[in-house]
Design a protein around this motif. Structure first.
Motif, mmCIF file in Angstrom:
data_model
loop_
_atom_site.group_PDB
_atom_site.id
_atom_site.type_symbol
_atom_site.label_atom_id
_atom_site.label_comp_id
_atom_site.label_asym_id
_atom_site.label_seq_id
_atom_site.Cartn_x
_atom_site.Cartn_y
_atom_site.Cartn_z
ATOM 1 N N GLN A 274 48.807 30.451 43.538
ATOM 2 C CA GLN A 274 50.185 30.880 44.102
ATOM 3 C C GLN A 274 50.959 29.793 44.891
ATOM 4 O O GLN A 274 51.977 30.168 45.476
ATOM 5 C CB GLN A 274 49.653 32.206 44.897
ATOM 6 N N GLY A 275 50.485 28.513 45.136
ATOM 7 C CA GLY A 275 50.970 27.670 45.652
ATOM 8 C C GLY A 275 50.948 27.545 47.177
ATOM 9 O O GLY A 275 51.810 26.817 47.868
ATOM 10 N N LEU A 276 49.797 28.166 47.672
ATOM 11 C CA LEU A 276 49.714 27.871 49.126
ATOM 12 C C LEU A 276 49.221 26.516 49.298
ATOM 13 O O LEU A 276 48.602 25.811 48.628
ATOM 14 C CB LEU A 276 48.380 28.759 49.540
ATOM 15 N N SER A 277 49.904 25.985 50.211
ATOM 16 C CA SER A 277 49.913 24.330 50.430
ATOM 17 C C SER A 277 48.455 24.181 51.046
ATOM 18 O O SER A 277 47.660 24.867 51.449
ATOM 19 C CB SER A 277 50.895 24.154 51.697
ATOM 20 N N LYS A 278 48.066 22.937 50.670
ATOM 21 C CA LYS A 278 46.620 22.542 50.857
ATOM 22 C C LYS A 278 46.500 22.370 52.422
ATOM 23 O O LYS A 278 45.392 22.564 52.983
ATOM 24 C CB LYS A 278 46.548 20.986 50.356
ATOM 25 N N LEU A 279 47.693 22.035 53.378
ATOM 26 C CA LEU A 279 47.541 21.928 54.560
ATOM 27 C C LEU A 279 47.176 23.347 55.256
ATOM 28 O O LEU A 279 46.638 23.742 56.191
ATOM 29 C CB LEU A 279 49.142 21.867 55.058
ATOM 30 N N SER A 280 47.967 24.606 54.562
ATOM 31 C CA SER A 280 47.561 25.878 55.208
ATOM 32 C C SER A 280 46.287 26.319 54.629
ATOM 33 O O SER A 280 45.585 26.902 55.696
ATOM 34 C CB SER A 280 48.673 26.850 54.632
ATOM 35 N N LEU A 281 45.851 25.900 53.522
ATOM 36 C CA LEU A 281 44.548 26.383 53.170
ATOM 37 C C LEU A 281 43.499 25.615 54.088
ATOM 38 O O LEU A 281 42.461 26.308 54.495
ATOM 39 C CB LEU A 281 44.271 25.651 51.727
ATOM 40 N N ASP A 282 43.618 24.147 54.275
ATOM 41 C CA ASP A 282 42.662 23.692 55.295
ATOM 42 C C ASP A 282 42.661 24.254 56.650
ATOM 43 O O ASP A 282 41.695 24.346 57.470
ATOM 44 C CB ASP A 282 42.797 22.357 55.283
ATOM 45 N N GLU A 283 43.849 24.792 56.981
ATOM 46 C CA GLU A 283 44.081 25.455 58.294
ATOM 47 C C GLU A 283 43.497 26.879 58.534
ATOM 48 O O GLU A 283 42.663 26.958 59.467
ATOM 49 C CB GLU A 283 45.623 25.695 58.593
ATOM 50 N N ILE A 284 43.501 27.379 57.448
ATOM 51 C CA ILE A 284 42.592 28.814 57.220
ATOM 52 C C ILE A 284 41.203 28.686 57.363
ATOM 53 O O ILE A 284 40.264 29.485 58.050
ATOM 54 C CB ILE A 284 43.083 29.513 55.854
ATOM 55 N N LYS A 285 40.703 27.656 56.480
ATOM 56 C CA LYS A 285 39.312 27.348 56.608
ATOM 57 C C LYS A 285 38.794 26.794 57.815
ATOM 58 O O LYS A 285 37.951 27.312 58.576
ATOM 59 C CB LYS A 285 38.946 26.058 55.611
ATOM 60 N N LYS A 286 39.419 26.091 58.692
ATOM 61 C CA LYS A 286 39.165 25.592 59.671
ATOM 62 C C LYS A 286 39.279 26.593 60.984
ATOM 63 O O LYS A 286 38.145 26.574 61.786
ATOM 64 C CB LYS A 286 40.285 24.386 60.342
ATOM 65 N N ILE A 287 40.216 27.474 60.826
ATOM 66 C CA ILE A 287 39.942 28.573 62.174
ATOM 67 C C ILE A 287 38.886 29.414 61.751
ATOM 68 O O ILE A 287 38.108 29.793 62.534
ATOM 69 C CB ILE A 287 41.523 29.451 61.927
ATOM 70 N N PHE A 288 38.745 29.767 60.471
ATOM 71 C CA PHE A 288 37.237 30.686 60.371
ATOM 72 C C PHE A 288 36.202 29.954 60.616
ATOM 73 O O PHE A 288 35.288 30.838 61.099
ATOM 74 C CB PHE A 288 37.552 31.374 58.729
ATOM 75 N N LEU A 289 36.020 28.852 60.238
ATOM 76 C CA LEU A 289 34.622 28.324 60.310
ATOM 77 C C LEU A 289 34.655 27.692 61.762
ATOM 78 O O LEU A 289 33.265 27.330 62.418
ATOM 79 C CB LEU A 289 34.502 26.858 59.397
ATOM 80 N N THR A 290 35.651 27.660 62.529
ATOM 81 C CA THR A 290 35.357 27.430 63.902
ATOM 82 C C THR A 290 34.833 28.777 64.733
ATOM 83 O O THR A 290 34.074 28.798 65.593
ATOM 84 C CB THR A 290 36.931 27.614 64.672
ATOM 85 N N HIS A 291 35.129 29.979 64.214
ATOM 86 C CA HIS A 291 34.818 31.268 64.912
ATOM 87 C C HIS A 291 33.376 31.698 64.099
ATOM 88 O O HIS A 291 32.743 32.898 64.697
ATOM 89 C CB HIS A 291 35.815 32.134 64.968
ATOM 90 N N PHE A 292 33.249 31.385 62.753
ATOM 91 C CA PHE A 292 32.375 32.204 61.852
ATOM 92 C C PHE A 292 31.455 31.228 61.302
ATOM 93 O O PHE A 292 31.748 30.127 60.522
ATOM 94 C CB PHE A 292 32.973 33.078 60.918
ATOM 95 N N GLU A 293 30.208 31.565 61.436
ATOM 96 C CA GLU A 293 29.071 30.548 60.763
ATOM 97 C C GLU A 293 29.202 30.453 59.352
ATOM 98 O O GLU A 293 29.271 31.464 58.496
ATOM 99 C CB GLU A 293 27.654 31.050 61.065
ATOM 100 N N LYS A 294 29.160 29.297 58.926
ATOM 101 C CA LYS A 294 29.142 29.092 57.408
ATOM 102 C C LYS A 294 27.782 29.760 56.806
ATOM 103 O O LYS A 294 26.539 29.768 57.166
ATOM 104 C CB LYS A 294 29.301 27.873 56.945
ATOM 105 N N VAL A 295 28.209 30.587 55.637
ATOM 106 C CA VAL A 295 27.243 31.218 54.806
ATOM 107 C C VAL A 295 26.619 30.121 53.743
ATOM 108 O O VAL A 295 27.483 29.605 53.203
ATOM 109 C CB VAL A 295 27.621 32.506 54.269
#
Length: 351
Positions: A274-295
């Motif tokens: 869907q064209g979500l930018s790589k910058l936004s994707l990496d931001e999403i990953k960073k925010i969630f892994l800051t607060h939630f332990e990686k499974v």
């Protein structure tokens, strides 16, 4: 704090919640008032409820807490309890607990005597910002999430932020995941502000998330179109949650923890399709892994999780349908995903 008006009821917060409850009971001629609790809310929340409730409770019904108890056998117990205690069609059931309890309590009330009134008092952040709006009720079928249920509205929903003080930090963060989701699918500014907040449990944030979800539900009460956007992260997230619940060698995940992983995975699919930018994707990953332990997912785990996708409630005509992001704040529905992208999404998550 202004109340939020949903389809046929309102969500009241704080002092307004107390006043609304007592006014409603005073003007209603309920034959019996039942309060449903689990062992945690019985100890930590019921005393507060009794202090601010001007009426009298006829019976306290108690179930065991936890997703593993969200099944039809618990409902059978509750239906029998209501019947044995002479509950009738003029009875009221007040559900005092988290999303498991309010989902199940709403389902029990909606089906007992073909439907009695119920009021939800969510006691976790997750249930306040998610289960409080929309009227979804139901139970799991084995380890498969929310397969049995109905959409039926409560008389009102009452939010008391004081209850959040009774939770451990892990439970609070579980609700934070759903709040972040509201920003991702609808409101980039809200996403940005939440991502930077250290305190996301204040009444203003809770009200904002409730209002965002309510905006969607009012336009599409029965999930024929727009309401599907609320499922972002949930297609893979629910499969992950079910898999971990059903496998004793895996750590059981709270709903928000599984959905956080699901949102990273479905963020990757959004980038590819869907064209979500790589910058936004990496931001999403960073925010969630800051607060939630990686499974930790093994190859066998991933194969088993992908097998569970066929049970997802959003499936139609044999197709697994995904909600994806075009950009942060803009979601799209009914996207079919090529199977080869799932492994790539897990590889990105594990990087």
């Amino acid at each position: 704090m202004e109340s939020v008006k949903s389809q046929s009821y309102e969500v009241h917060i704080g002092e307004l919640a107390k006043a609304a409850l007592n006014q409603h009971i005073a003007k209603s001629s309920y034959s019996k008032i039942f309060v449903l609790v689990d062992e945690n809310t019985k100890e930590h929340c019921l005393p507060f409820f009794k202090k601010m409730f001007d009426g009298s409770v006829d019976f306290i019904l108690e179930i065991r807490s936890g997703e593993e108890n969200k099944h039809i056998h618990t409902c059978l117990q509750l239906w029998e309890d209501l019947s044995n205690l002479d509950g009738d069609r003029k009875s009221l059931l007040i559900n005092l607990g988290g999303g498991v309890l309010t989902d199940m309590g709403g389902f029990v009330a909606s089906t007992f005597k073909r439907g009695i009134d119920f009021i939800n008092i969510p006691t976790t952040l997750l249930s306040m910002v998610d289960a409080s709006i929309g009227g979804k009720t139901g139970v799991d079928l084995g380890s498969l999430k929310n397969q049995i249920g109905v959409i039926n509205q409560p008389q009102m929903v009452l939010i008391f932020p004081e209850f959040l003080k009774t939770l451990d930090p892990r439970q609070v963060k579980s609700g934070y995941a759903e709040m972040l989701k509201h920003g991702l699918i609808m409101d980039k500014a809200y996403w940005n502000s939440l991502a930077e907040k250290s305190n996301f449990t204040d009444a203003a944030c809770i009200q904002k998330s409730i209002a965002l979800k309510n905006e969607v539900v009012l336009q599409d009460p029965t999930e024929k179109g727009l309401r599907k956007i609320l499922n972002f992260g949930h297609t893979l997230g629910h499969a992950i949650e079910s898999y971990c619940l059903d496998n004793h060698d895996k750590k059981t995940l709270l709903h928000g923890e599984a959905i956080a992983a699901g949102m990273i995975l479905e963020g990757y699919l959004s980038h590819e399709l869907q064209g979500l930018s790589k910058l936004s994707l990496d931001e999403i990953k960073k925010i969630f892994l800051t607060h939630f332990e990686k499974v930790d997912f093994t190859d066998d785990d991933i194969d088993a999780i992908l097998q569970l996708l066929k049970y997802d409630k959003k499936n139609s005509h044999g197709n697994v349908n995904f909600v994806l992001l075009h950009s942060i704040g803009k979601a799209v529905t009914d996207i079919k995903v090529p199977e080869e992208l799932f492994q790539k999404a897990f590889a990105y998550y594990k990087e």
